[in-house]
Structures are given as structure tokens and as C-alpha cells.
Motif scaffolding. Sequence first.
Motif, PDB file in Angstrom:
ATOM      1  N   GLU A 119      27.044  48.935  62.582  1.00  0.00           N
ATOM      2  CA  GLU A 119      27.942  49.533  63.848  1.00  0.00           C
ATOM      3  C   GLU A 119      29.219  48.155  63.620  1.00  0.00           C
ATOM      4  O   GLU A 119      30.734  49.279  64.118  1.00  0.00           O
ATOM      5  N   LYS A 120      29.172  48.070  63.486  1.00  0.00           N
ATOM      6  CA  LYS A 120      30.414  46.474  63.105  1.00  0.00           C
ATOM      7  C   LYS A 120      31.049  46.784  62.046  1.00  0.00           C
ATOM      8  O   LYS A 120      30.388  46.171  60.866  1.00  0.00           O
ATOM      9  N   HIS A 121      32.373  46.919  61.530  1.00  0.00           N
ATOM     10  CA  HIS A 121      33.155  46.752  60.929  1.00  0.00           C
ATOM     11  C   HIS A 121      34.485  46.497  60.686  1.00  0.00           C
ATOM     12  O   HIS A 121      34.781  46.073  62.178  1.00  0.00           O
ATOM     13  N   ILE A 122      34.897  45.222  59.567  1.00  0.00           N
ATOM     14  CA  ILE A 122      35.918  44.757  59.323  1.00  0.00           C
ATOM     15  C   ILE A 122      36.715  45.691  58.911  1.00  0.00           C
ATOM     16  O   ILE A 122      37.098  46.113  58.743  1.00  0.00           O
ATOM     17  N   GLU A 123      38.274  45.410  59.674  1.00  0.00           N
ATOM     18  CA  GLU A 123      39.175  46.569  59.303  1.00  0.00           C
ATOM     19  C   GLU A 123      39.916  45.942  57.747  1.00  0.00           C
ATOM     20  O   GLU A 123      39.878  44.952  58.377  1.00  0.00           O
ATOM     21  N   HIS A 124      40.799  46.478  56.915  1.00  0.00           N
ATOM     22  CA  HIS A 124      41.172  45.843  56.221  1.00  0.00           C
ATOM     23  C   HIS A 124      42.736  46.700  55.676  1.00  0.00           C
ATOM     24  O   HIS A 124      42.494  47.759  55.946  1.00  0.00           O
ATOM     25  N   ASN A 125      43.287  45.996  55.176  1.00  0.00           N
ATOM     26  CA  ASN A 125      44.633  45.948  55.266  1.00  0.00           C
ATOM     27  C   ASN A 125      44.923  46.509  53.351  1.00  0.00           C
ATOM     28  O   ASN A 125      44.420  46.007  52.231  1.00  0.00           O
ATOM     29  N   GLU A 126      45.335  48.285  53.739  1.00  0.00           N
ATOM     30  CA  GLU A 126      46.023  47.818  51.883  1.00  0.00           C
ATOM     31  C   GLU A 126      47.268  46.713  51.554  1.00  0.00           C
ATOM     32  O   GLU A 126      47.719  46.738  52.934  1.00  0.00           O
ATOM     33  N   GLY A 127      46.605  46.830  49.861  1.00  0.00           N
ATOM     34  CA  GLY A 127      47.709  45.749  50.023  1.00  0.00           C
ATOM     35  C   GLY A 127      47.251  44.151  49.857  1.00  0.00           C
ATOM     36  O   GLY A 127      48.019  43.658  48.891  1.00  0.00           O
ATOM     37  N   SER A 128      45.996  44.420  50.057  1.00  0.00           N
ATOM     38  CA  SER A 128      44.993  43.422  50.108  1.00  0.00           C
ATOM     39  C   SER A 128      44.607  43.142  48.498  1.00  0.00           C
ATOM     40  O   SER A 128      43.887  41.724  48.140  1.00  0.00           O
ATOM     41  N   LEU A 129      44.752  43.837  47.742  1.00  0.00           N
ATOM     42  CA  LEU A 129      44.494  43.212  46.180  1.00  0.00           C
ATOM     43  C   LEU A 129      45.659  42.807  45.519  1.00  0.00           C
ATOM     44  O   LEU A 129      46.485  42.777  45.269  1.00  0.00           O
ATOM     45  N   MET A 130      45.071  41.519  44.940  1.00  0.00           N
ATOM     46  CA  MET A 130      45.788  40.879  44.099  1.00  0.00           C
ATOM     47  C   MET A 130      45.406  41.153  42.722  1.00  0.00           C
ATOM     48  O   MET A 130      43.808  40.464  42.177  1.00  0.00           O
ATOM     49  N   VAL A 131      46.619  40.883  41.689  1.00  0.00           N
ATOM     50  CA  VAL A 131      46.525  40.861  40.640  1.00  0.00           C
ATOM     51  C   VAL A 131      45.800  40.286  39.277  1.00  0.00           C
ATOM     52  O   VAL A 131      46.575  38.838  40.485  1.00  0.00           O
ATOM     53  N   ASP A 132      44.960  40.256  39.156  1.00  0.00           N
ATOM     54  CA  ASP A 132      44.661  39.418  37.816  1.00  0.00           C
ATOM     55  C   ASP A 132      45.781  38.720  37.277  1.00  0.00           C
ATOM     56  O   ASP A 132      46.407  39.169  36.182  1.00  0.00           O
ATOM     57  N   SER A 133      45.561  37.214  37.240  1.00  0.00           N
ATOM     58  CA  SER A 133      46.500  36.886  36.056  1.00  0.00           C
ATOM     59  C   SER A 133      46.058  36.559  34.520  1.00  0.00           C
ATOM     60  O   SER A 133      46.430  36.703  33.680  1.00  0.00           O
ATOM     61  N   GLU A 134      43.691  37.115  34.403  1.00  0.00           N
ATOM     62  CA  GLU A 134      43.343  36.146  33.623  1.00  0.00           C
ATOM     63  C   GLU A 134      42.706  38.014  33.629  1.00  0.00           C
ATOM     64  O   GLU A 134      41.630  37.837  34.599  1.00  0.00           O
ATOM     65  N   LEU A 135      42.646  38.244  31.986  1.00  0.00           N
ATOM     66  CA  LEU A 135      41.625  39.497  32.310  1.00  0.00           C
ATOM     67  C   LEU A 135      40.277  39.584  31.533  1.00  0.00           C
ATOM     68  O   LEU A 135      39.631  40.599  30.545  1.00  0.00           O
ATOM     69  N   THR A 136      39.769  38.600  31.508  1.00  0.00           N
ATOM     70  CA  THR A 136      38.469  37.659  31.257  1.00  0.00           C
ATOM     71  C   THR A 136      37.587  38.003  32.293  1.00  0.00           C
ATOM     72  O   THR A 136      37.643  36.767  33.139  1.00  0.00           O
ATOM     73  N   LYS A 137      36.445  38.679  32.877  1.00  0.00           N
ATOM     74  CA  LYS A 137      35.084  38.095  32.954  1.00  0.00           C
ATOM     75  C   LYS A 137      34.190  38.373  33.187  1.00  0.00           C
ATOM     76  O   LYS A 137      33.944  38.620  31.884  1.00  0.00           O
ATOM     77  N   GLU A 138      33.391  37.839  33.577  1.00  0.00           N
ATOM     78  CA  GLU A 138      31.652  37.244  33.411  1.00  0.00           C
ATOM     79  C   GLU A 138      30.532  37.677  34.078  1.00  0.00           C
ATOM     80  O   GLU A 138      30.943  37.227  35.195  1.00  0.00           O
ATOM     81  N   ALA A 139      29.739  38.543  34.410  1.00  0.00           N
ATOM     82  CA  ALA A 139      28.572  38.618  35.073  1.00  0.00           C
ATOM     83  C   ALA A 139      27.721  38.835  33.997  1.00  0.00           C
ATOM     84  O   ALA A 139      27.448  39.192  32.468  1.00  0.00           O
ATOM     85  N   GLY A 140      26.056  38.359  34.389  1.00  0.00           N
ATOM     86  CA  GLY A 140      25.000  38.118  34.054  1.00  0.00           C
ATOM     87  C   GLY A 140      25.647  37.576  32.113  1.00  0.00           C
ATOM     88  O   GLY A 140      24.351  37.447  31.562  1.00  0.00           O
ATOM     89  N   GLY A 141      26.196  36.221  31.657  1.00  0.00           N
ATOM     90  CA  GLY A 141      26.150  35.796  31.318  1.00  0.00           C
ATOM     91  C   GLY A 141      26.905  36.309  30.174  1.00  0.00           C
ATOM     92  O   GLY A 141      26.915  35.327  28.306  1.00  0.00           O
TER      93      GLY A 141
END
Length: 278
Positions: free
Chosen positions: A164-186
Motif C-alpha cells: 500500500e505504501k509507496h515512495i514517489e520517484h522523481n525522473e532524472g534521479s539516476l547518477m551517471v557512473d564515473s567508474e564502470l567497474t562493479k563487484e558482486a559475489g566477489g
Amino acid sequence: MKKWAISAFVYLLVVVSGYYVYASVAEPDSHEKKEDIHDETTVVHGQDEENSHGQEHQENGDSHSGESEVTPSLQDVNGELIITLKDIEGKPVSDLEVNHEKLLHLIVVSTDLKEYQHLHPQTNEPGVFKISHSLRTGEYKAFVDIKPKGKVYKVEPITFKVGEKHIEHNEGSLMVDSELTKEAGGHKVSLLPSSLKTNEEIQLTFDLGGETPEQYLGALGHVVILDEKGENYIHVHPLEGNEPVFATKFSDPGVYKIWAEFKFNGEVFVYPYVVEIK
């Protein structure tokens, strides 16, 4: 002799007069028959025009992917997502091609594009797919990725809510990555795009740090791309070969989020990137 000639002339006059009388009576019938034939020709021509228009409409349907002939709907019922597929006549659609080992791929993202799930609902009745979920309370967009046999289909976002409860999200909230290296599961994965420009083929190469991913749904990996509004959906599979290289094209500039999926040691990990296409 004169009597015979006069009789012959009178006889000839009667025959000629009779012919003209017959012709004047018969000609309207003949004209009416011609009009009937013309009407029949018009009807047949009308059918031809209708068929031609139908073919043109079908061609337009093929060329304009927006005119989808299959409409999916989604419901969240007691912790279960139910997807129903119907054609333009409201009939169930169950004749689907197997696409990367599955009949249906369901991509679910939160409207702020922070949460991402790649699900595979199952079916036991025509046109209906179901899967249990563990989505948190919030607003989401679902993308039903299918290949109906013999029907035009375009993936469009389906917005739905959990709880029932929802948080409104504003468009344009994405931040462009300055670093394109990600880590998951080691495991570290770096995105190396050949370009970030519109209207040219871009190769998305992923550096896996020397690791080799396992086959996942018949491929080395999968990539899903959405624009910042969560409207334009792109599902990219790797190019042929043994390297995690994907190719795609962006027609519009803007901010996009890229989710890359790779499988290591029997587990699938997701690596998200935010880029700006200029």
C-alpha cells in the motif's frame, strides 16, 4: 407480276418494322444486364480493395512494431505475479517460441531503477504464466519478453504496485557512473563500451578479470538496458564467440541503465551501470 412485287415489298417492310420494334424493346434489357455485370465487378473490386488494404495493414503492422498483436497484463495476487497473454480478439496466446531456453522472460525493475529481477514464470494453462515473488513494497515496472509465433509483438512497460505504501520517484534521479567497474559475489566486472554516441553500433565489452562465465540461458551472459524513464526496453545477447561482447544501438541521447548478468559457480550475479549517450 406487279402484285407479286408489291406483296414482297410489303412483306419486307413488315419484317424490318418488326425488327426495329424488337430492338427497341430488347435494348433496355441488354443495358440492364450490363449494369448488373458492372455491379458484380464493382463488388469483386471492392473485395480486392479490402483484401489489398488488409495486406497493407499487415505490412504496416510488421513494419511498425508499436502495433502489437499480443497484449500482456499483470496482477500481483497473494505474493504471486500472474501474467496473462491475449491477442487482439481477447483470446489466450500460448503459441510461443522458446527464446534462450524459456518461453517467457519477465524483467521487473523498481520505478527508480534501483531494484532489478530477471524471472521466468511457468505456465499450466493457455496464455497464463505464474511465479512467486519476494518483491518489497513499492512501485515497479514489468517487461514481458516473449516471441509469439506469427504475431507482431513489442515489449512495453507494465506498471504495478506491491503493498500500500509507496515512495514517489522523481525522473532524472539516476547518477551517471564515473567508474564502470562493479563487484558482486566477489567477482569484478568492467564495462568497456566502444562508444557512447547515438545512431551507431556500439560494442559493449565486459572485462571479467580473466574469469570465464558459465553458460546462462544458452549464452555467456545477458544484458538489459532501459532509458531513464523506464520506457524503452532493450534485451541484448552476446555476439557469437567465446567473449562477453554485446552489440546494440541507441537512437536517442540520454541517460540509460545497463544490467549485465553473468553466472559464476552456479550463481547468477547482476552488474548495474549508468551511462550517458550523447
